[in-house]
Design an enzyme around this catalytic site. Sequence first.
Site, PDB file in Angstrom:
ATOM      1  N   GLY A 253     -29.448  13.750  -7.864  1.00 48.52           N
ATOM      2  CA  GLY A 253     -30.284  12.723  -8.475  1.00 48.52           C
ATOM      3  C   GLY A 253     -29.434  11.742  -9.268  1.00 48.52           C
ATOM      4  O   GLY A 253     -28.308  11.432  -8.880  1.00 48.52           O
ATOM      5  N   GLY A 254     -29.949  11.281 -10.407  1.00 49.55           N
ATOM      6  CA  GLY A 254     -29.229  10.292 -11.223  1.00 49.55           C
ATOM      7  C   GLY A 254     -27.861  10.775 -11.654  1.00 49.55           C
ATOM      8  O   GLY A 254     -26.898  10.000 -11.712  1.00 49.55           O
TER       9      GLY A 254
ATOM     10  N   TRP B 298       0.828  -1.212   0.000  1.00 45.98           N
ATOM     11  CA  TRP B 298       0.000   0.000   0.000  1.00 45.98           C
ATOM     12  C   TRP B 298       0.860   1.258   0.000  1.00 45.98           C
ATOM     13  O   TRP B 298       0.523   2.242   0.662  1.00 45.98           O
ATOM     14  CB  TRP B 298      -0.956   0.023   1.212  1.00 45.98           C
ATOM     15  CG  TRP B 298      -2.065  -0.955   1.093  1.00 45.98           C
ATOM     16  CD1 TRP B 298      -2.207  -2.095   1.816  1.00 45.98           C
ATOM     17  CD2 TRP B 298      -3.170  -0.895   0.193  1.00 45.98           C
ATOM     18  NE1 TRP B 298      -3.340  -2.752   1.419  1.00 45.98           N
ATOM     19  CE2 TRP B 298      -3.942  -2.035   0.432  1.00 45.98           C
ATOM     20  CE3 TRP B 298      -3.571   0.008  -0.796  1.00 45.98           C
ATOM     21  CZ2 TRP B 298      -5.114  -2.316  -0.289  1.00 45.98           C
ATOM     22  CZ3 TRP B 298      -4.727  -0.255  -1.500  1.00 45.98           C
ATOM     23  CH2 TRP B 298      -5.483  -1.402  -1.239  1.00 45.98           C
TER      24      TRP B 298
ATOM     25  N   GLU C  97      -3.273   6.441   7.024  1.00 46.35           N
ATOM     26  CA  GLU C  97      -2.692   7.258   8.115  1.00 46.35           C
ATOM     27  C   GLU C  97      -3.508   7.131   9.400  1.00 46.35           C
ATOM     28  O   GLU C  97      -3.693   8.101  10.131  1.00 46.35           O
ATOM     29  CB  GLU C  97      -2.522   8.718   7.673  1.00 46.35           C
ATOM     30  CG  GLU C  97      -1.441   8.844   6.613  1.00 46.35           C
ATOM     31  CD  GLU C  97      -1.068  10.259   6.281  1.00 46.35           C
ATOM     32  OE1 GLU C  97      -0.889  11.060   7.201  1.00 46.35           O
ATOM     33  OE2 GLU C  97      -0.956  10.533   5.084  1.00 46.35           O
TER      34      GLU C  97
ATOM     35  N   ARG D 199     -31.598  23.714 -10.649  1.00 48.72           N
ATOM     36  CA  ARG D 199     -32.519  22.638 -11.038  1.00 48.72           C
ATOM     37  C   ARG D 199     -33.920  22.912 -10.487  1.00 48.72           C
ATOM     38  O   ARG D 199     -34.090  23.193  -9.295  1.00 48.72           O
ATOM     39  CB  ARG D 199     -31.992  21.318 -10.457  1.00 48.72           C
ATOM     40  CG  ARG D 199     -32.900  20.138 -10.641  1.00 48.72           C
ATOM     41  CD  ARG D 199     -32.554  19.401 -11.890  1.00 48.72           C
ATOM     42  NE  ARG D 199     -33.257  18.131 -11.987  1.00 48.72           N
ATOM     43  CZ  ARG D 199     -33.364  17.465 -13.115  1.00 48.72           C
ATOM     44  NH1 ARG D 199     -32.826  17.942 -14.231  1.00 48.72           N
ATOM     45  NH2 ARG D 199     -33.991  16.319 -13.144  1.00 48.72           N
TER      46      ARG D 199
HETATM   47  C1  LIG Z   1      -5.272   4.371  -0.834  1.00 47.83           C
HETATM   48  C2  LIG Z   1      -4.304   3.991   0.245  1.00 47.83           C
HETATM   49  C3  LIG Z   1      -3.042   4.576   0.295  1.00 47.83           C
HETATM   50  C4  LIG Z   1      -2.120   4.200   1.270  1.00 47.83           C
HETATM   51  N1  LIG Z   1      -0.867   4.755   1.263  1.00 47.83           N
HETATM   52  C5  LIG Z   1       0.064   4.324   2.171  1.00 47.83           C
HETATM   53  C6  LIG Z   1       1.414   4.820   2.132  1.00 47.83           C
HETATM   54  O1  LIG Z   1       1.752   5.695   1.307  1.00 47.83           O
HETATM   55  N2  LIG Z   1       2.313   4.308   3.012  1.00 47.83           N
HETATM   56  C7  LIG Z   1       2.000   3.368   3.926  1.00 47.83           C
HETATM   57  O2  LIG Z   1       2.857   2.955   4.697  1.00 47.83           O
HETATM   58  N3  LIG Z   1       0.717   2.870   4.002  1.00 47.83           N
HETATM   59  C8  LIG Z   1      -0.247   3.336   3.147  1.00 47.83           C
HETATM   60  N4  LIG Z   1      -1.530   2.836   3.186  1.00 47.83           N
HETATM   61  C9  LIG Z   1      -1.849   1.804   4.165  1.00 47.83           C
HETATM   62  C10 LIG Z   1      -2.757   2.291   5.273  1.00 47.83           C
HETATM   63  O3  LIG Z   1      -2.068   3.146   6.143  1.00 47.83           O
HETATM   64  C11 LIG Z   1      -3.360   1.060   5.954  1.00 47.83           C
HETATM   65  O4  LIG Z   1      -4.247   0.457   5.019  1.00 47.83           O
HETATM   66  C12 LIG Z   1      -4.091   1.414   7.228  1.00 47.83           C
HETATM   67  O5  LIG Z   1      -3.183   1.799   8.233  1.00 47.83           O
HETATM   68  C13 LIG Z   1      -4.930   0.236   7.729  1.00 47.83           C
HETATM   69  O6  LIG Z   1      -4.149  -0.913   7.816  1.00 47.83           O
HETATM   70  P1  LIG Z   1      -4.675  -2.292   7.168  1.00 47.83           P
HETATM   71  O7  LIG Z   1      -5.106  -2.018   5.769  1.00 47.83           O
HETATM   72  O8  LIG Z   1      -3.624  -3.319   7.393  1.00 47.83           O
HETATM   73  O9  LIG Z   1      -5.972  -2.625   7.978  1.00 47.83           O
HETATM   74  P2  LIG Z   1      -6.024  -3.375   9.407  1.00 47.83           P
HETATM   75  O10 LIG Z   1      -4.923  -2.901  10.277  1.00 47.83           O
HETATM   76  O11 LIG Z   1      -6.174  -4.821   9.165  1.00 47.83           O
HETATM   77  O12 LIG Z   1      -7.374  -2.764   9.998  1.00 47.83           O
HETATM   78  C14 LIG Z   1      -8.630  -3.058   9.383  1.00 47.83           C
HETATM   79  C15 LIG Z   1      -9.702  -2.336  10.164  1.00 47.83           C
HETATM   80  O13 LIG Z   1      -9.765  -2.844  11.492  1.00 47.83           O
HETATM   81  C16 LIG Z   1     -10.102  -1.821  12.398  1.00 47.83           C
HETATM   82  N5  LIG Z   1      -9.010  -1.672  13.363  1.00 47.83           N
HETATM   83  C17 LIG Z   1      -7.702  -1.975  13.205  1.00 47.83           C
HETATM   84  N6  LIG Z   1      -7.009  -1.707  14.328  1.00 47.83           N
HETATM   85  C18 LIG Z   1      -7.881  -1.226  15.204  1.00 47.83           C
HETATM   86  C19 LIG Z   1      -7.777  -0.764  16.562  1.00 47.83           C
HETATM   87  N7  LIG Z   1      -6.598  -0.736  17.206  1.00 47.83           N
HETATM   88  N8  LIG Z   1      -8.905  -0.351  17.174  1.00 47.83           N
HETATM   89  C20 LIG Z   1     -10.091  -0.340  16.536  1.00 47.83           C
HETATM   90  N9  LIG Z   1     -10.260  -0.761  15.255  1.00 47.83           N
HETATM   91  C21 LIG Z   1      -9.173  -1.196  14.608  1.00 47.83           C
HETATM   92  C22 LIG Z   1     -10.309  -0.555  11.537  1.00 47.83           C
HETATM   93  O14 LIG Z   1     -11.666  -0.465  11.173  1.00 47.83           O
HETATM   94  C23 LIG Z   1      -9.464  -0.834  10.326  1.00 47.83           C
HETATM   95  O15 LIG Z   1      -9.894  -0.095   9.178  1.00 47.83           O
HETATM   96  C24 LIG Z   1      -2.472   3.225   2.234  1.00 47.83           C
HETATM   97  C25 LIG Z   1      -3.748   2.654   2.189  1.00 47.83           C
HETATM   98  C26 LIG Z   1      -4.654   3.018   1.218  1.00 47.83           C
HETATM   99  C27 LIG Z   1      -6.009   2.365   1.206  1.00 47.83           C
END
Ligand SMILES: Cc1cc2nc3c(=O)[nH]c(=O)nc-3n(C[C@H](O)[C@H](O)[C@H](O)COP(=O)(O)OP(=O)(O)OC[C@H]3O[C@@H](n4cnc5c(N)ncnc54)[C@H](O)[C@@H]3O)c2cc1C
Length: 387
Positions: free
Chosen positions: A341-342, A159, A365, A269
């Site tokens: 709307g649509g 990611w 983040e 509209r």
């Molecule tokens: C478009 C995009 C760009 C990105 N760019 C970067 C980048 O440039 N650099 C980089 O390093 N990373 C990047 N990421 C990664 C991003 O920071 C992670 O996807 C994010 O931190 C979530 O980690 P995960 O996907 O492993 O989800 P998981 O850690 O598996 O978490 C899944 C869900 O579980 C819940 N959850 C997790 N932990 C907890 C907690 N402690 N308490 C409560 N609920 C919780 C939340 O609902 C969370 O969304 C990017 C992600 C996306 C989607």
Amino acid sequence: MADRSYLDWPFLDESHRDHATRLADWAAVLGPIDHHDTDATCRDLVARLGADGWLEPSAVDPANPKPLDVRTLCLSRETLAQTDGLADFAFAMQGLGTGAISLFGSPEQQAEWLPLTRSGKAISAFALTEPQSGSDVANSTMTAHDDGDAWVLDGEKTWISNGGIADVYTLFARTGEGPGAKGLSAFVVPADTPGLSIAERLDTIAPHPLATLRFDGARLPRSALVGQPGQGFKIAMSVLDVFRTTVAAAGLGFARRALDEALTRVTAREVQGKPLSELQMVQAHVADMALRVDAAALLVYRAAWTKDMGAPRVSREAAMAKLFATDEAQKVIDAAVQLHGGDGVKSGETVERLYREIRALRIYEGASDVQKVIIARATLDAATRDG
Ligand SMILES: Cc1cc2nc3c(=O)[nH]c(=O)nc-3n(C[C@H](O)[C@H](O)[C@H](O)COP(=O)(O)OP(=O)(O)OC[C@H]3O[C@@H](n4cnc5c(N)ncnc54)[C@H](O)[C@@H]3O)c2cc1C
């Protein structure tokens, strides 16, 4: 005409008002932005932003080092996000990708990379997430092994925004000084380092350059270490402490644009012989949207101002801004889609693009749920401390 009255709020000074106004004028003549070949578009946007000096606030100037101005970062992202998500993205990554160098880099690291990224001549990326550890950074497993004259990297990062087009990555890996968060270190990794390869390119609902990176015995000079061994978690959290508020600002920019699009639509509209804006239920949507935008802006600029006034950490304020501004932007944009709307779900419509662009901001983040954990901990700690 978009609401600009927030520029007069006391959080901001004349230099901020001037910056936001000039950048908005610049963005207004940016022309159409291609969302198909996002590698080419992002390279072009970084070059154009850099050529006209707009990337300068994204990192410290090694020739004249001053702290990053978080309000300028936020105004930049808010303004660019109102124009286009990729314009915001191109700006944002130059800051996030070099944040560790700006905040903790040696004079040599700063001199080597920051003039290039601040002028748009090099693209940067931030490599923290791994396949098994996104939210759970302390359990990162990618290793940096001390081999005497070099650090040797093995493992995967995923990611990674700008993965595939970046010239330099700031990367966090396990060096083992202690367990969990105590055993990570930060490194500067040029993209042409032998042993670093792009394992996969990732596509999303609002595409930007994204990749999984693989490291197979990639050797870095000792000078690649940022800060001290074992400081990586602290460095990553300090970078996020600055840039998390800017994610909130981008959400705010998307929400402002959605509100503007909705206002144009409901005044033009007609249904039942009168503009949509004369229907009370439409007015209720407008009121909710305007309230959400202003409340989000107050939290964004409170967090940015607090950091700029010298607070060492603003984790609580930044978490509140990010959680509220991105979650509320989702609601504002959803209402704008509804009022179209649509046409609201038609490919190519601005509100349809915003609907896709906002979603990831509630995940990266620090997911919204994680921001709640940070806010709750800070609130409970303060209550315990204050008796
Ligand atoms: C478009 C995009 C760009 C990105 N760019 C970067 C980048 O440039 N650099 C980089 O390093 N990373 C990047 N990421 C990664 C991003 O920071 C992670 O996807 C994010 O931190 C979530 O980690 P995960 O996907 O492993 O989800 P998981 O850690 O598996 O978490 C899944 C869900 O579980 C819940 N959850 C997790 N932990 C907890 C907690 N402690 N308490 C409560 N609920 C919780 C939340 O609902 C969370 O969304 C990017 C992600 C996306 C989607």
